[in-house]
Design an enzyme around this catalytic site. Sequence first.
Site, PDB file in Angstrom:
ATOM      1  N   LYS A  44       0.868  -1.302  -0.067  1.00  0.00           N
ATOM      2  CA  LYS A  44      -0.093   0.107  -0.103  1.00  0.00           C
ATOM      3  C   LYS A  44       0.928   1.217  -0.028  1.00  0.00           C
ATOM      4  CE  LYS A  44      -3.413  -2.210   2.996  1.00  0.00           C
ATOM      5  NZ  LYS A  44      -3.908  -1.910   4.448  1.00  0.00           N
ATOM      6  N   GLU A 100       8.147   3.063  -5.568  1.00  0.00           N
ATOM      7  CA  GLU A 100       8.055   2.305  -3.962  1.00  0.00           C
ATOM      8  C   GLU A 100       8.162   3.497  -3.028  1.00  0.00           C
ATOM      9  OE1 GLU A 100       7.520   0.036  -2.191  1.00  0.00           O
ATOM     10  OE2 GLU A 100       8.159  -1.830  -2.353  1.00  0.00           O
ATOM     11  N   ASP A 101       7.782   3.355  -1.589  1.00  0.00           N
ATOM     12  CA  ASP A 101       7.951   4.271  -0.873  1.00  0.00           C
ATOM     13  C   ASP A 101       9.232   4.250  -0.089  1.00  0.00           C
ATOM     14  OD1 ASP A 101       7.064   1.784   0.219  1.00  0.00           O
ATOM     15  OD2 ASP A 101       5.801   2.598   2.026  1.00  0.00           O
ATOM     16  N   ASP A 104      13.850  -1.447   2.354  1.00  0.00           N
ATOM     17  CA  ASP A 104      14.374  -1.898   3.809  1.00  0.00           C
ATOM     18  C   ASP A 104      15.403  -2.821   3.452  1.00  0.00           C
ATOM     19  OD1 ASP A 104      14.944  -2.575   6.396  1.00  0.00           O
ATOM     20  OD2 ASP A 104      12.640  -3.160   6.674  1.00  0.00           O
ATOM     21  N   THR A 108      11.844  -7.052  -1.575  1.00  0.00           N
ATOM     22  CA  THR A 108      10.353  -6.861  -2.374  1.00  0.00           C
ATOM     23  C   THR A 108      10.861  -6.329  -3.693  1.00  0.00           C
ATOM     24  OG1 THR A 108       9.278  -6.116  -0.169  1.00  0.00           O
ATOM     25  CG2 THR A 108       8.253  -5.436  -2.385  1.00  0.00           C
ATOM     26  N   LYS A 132      16.599   2.456   3.404  1.00  0.00           N
ATOM     27  CA  LYS A 132      17.669   2.307   4.686  1.00  0.00           C
ATOM     28  C   LYS A 132      18.835   1.385   4.170  1.00  0.00           C
ATOM     29  CE  LYS A 132      13.931   1.902   8.113  1.00  0.00           C
ATOM     30  NZ  LYS A 132      13.282   1.015   8.959  1.00  0.00           N
TER      31      LYS A 132
HETATM   32  C1  PRP Z   1       7.000  -2.044   2.801  1.00  0.00           C
HETATM   33  C2  PRP Z   1       7.094  -1.328   1.732  1.00  0.00           C
HETATM   34  C3  PRP Z   1       7.962  -2.033   0.503  1.00  0.00           C
HETATM   35  C4  PRP Z   1       8.640  -3.141   1.529  1.00  0.00           C
HETATM   36  C5  PRP Z   1       9.931  -2.886   1.679  1.00  0.00           C
HETATM   37  O1  PRP Z   1       5.902  -2.895   2.619  1.00  0.00           O
HETATM   38  O2  PRP Z   1       6.114  -0.475   1.238  1.00  0.00           O
HETATM   39  O3  PRP Z   1       7.207  -2.549  -0.261  1.00  0.00           O
HETATM   40  O4  PRP Z   1       7.961  -3.079   2.834  1.00  0.00           O
HETATM   41  O5  PRP Z   1      10.860  -3.684   2.418  1.00  0.00           O
HETATM   42  P1  PRP Z   1      11.931  -4.947   1.899  1.00  0.00           P
HETATM   43  O6  PRP Z   1      12.817  -3.898   1.458  1.00  0.00           O
HETATM   44  O7  PRP Z   1      12.311  -5.261   3.388  1.00  0.00           O
HETATM   45  O8  PRP Z   1      11.399  -5.785   1.097  1.00  0.00           O
HETATM   46  P2  PRP Z   1       4.798  -3.530   3.779  1.00  0.00           P
HETATM   47  O9  PRP Z   1       5.151  -5.008   3.723  1.00  0.00           O
HETATM   48  O10 PRP Z   1       5.111  -2.664   5.118  1.00  0.00           O
HETATM   49  O11 PRP Z   1       3.329  -3.194   3.184  1.00  0.00           O
HETATM   50  P3  PRP Z   1       2.655  -1.907   2.920  1.00  0.00           P
HETATM   51  O12 PRP Z   1       3.345  -1.238   2.039  1.00  0.00           O
HETATM   52  O13 PRP Z   1       1.295  -2.289   2.502  1.00  0.00           O
HETATM   53  O14 PRP Z   1       2.829  -1.092   4.341  1.00  0.00           O
END
Ligand code: PRP
Length: 178
Positions: A44, A100-101, A104, A108, A132
């Site tokens: 989201k 992407e926001d 981490d 993803t 990050k």
């Molecule tokens: C967050 C964010 C990325 C992902 C990044 O999504 O929006 O899609 O985590 O993390 P990574 O680099 O460790 O893969 P989240 O799973 O929190 O879902 P959301 O966007 O629905 O809050």
Amino acid sequence: MTNNLMPEVLISEDEILHRVDQFAEQISTEYKDKGELVLVGVLKGAFILLADLSRRLTVPHRVEFIAVSSYGRSSTSTGAVRMLMDVREDIKDKNVVIVEDIIDTGHTLHYLISLFENRAPASLRTCVLVRKASRAEVDVEVDYLGFDIPDVWVVGYGLDFAERSRTLPYIGVVTPDN
Ligand code: PRP
């Protein structure tokens, strides 16, 4: 969680929107006369960035959304990513920018890049608001990057803490209580 209502400002609304203006200008220049452009927002968290970015573009484009979920992030770091909802239209021969926001661990976006590369787009780039860097478990190329941030829990501008604070206009830091 402390400071839930007014998290400490990490990146102000002005700083974010200035960077989004820059993204839009750069993307509009680089994709001018390049064929169809598709922005794919990762739900989201990317919905606000996608809305602000798309409305600033001066080149024709479509918007699509994709939803994925990750398992074991931060605790076991399995890196497994599962598709929840795919884009509606075929991206073959299209110029695609994944929006992407946050990056981490990177799993993803790494998953999404592999997924889309297999669909033979004309081009594939990534636009990410915050990263990050110290948490990276896989290398992911980012073409349009907003800000590198430290390993703190951030909320706002699409980012949540247990579904809270997503619609804060700035990116703030929260400290989980436990
Ligand atoms: C967050 C964010 C990325 C992902 C990044 O999504 O929006 O899609 O985590 O993390 P990574 O680099 O460790 O893969 P989240 O799973 O929190 O879902 P959301 O966007 O629905 O809050």
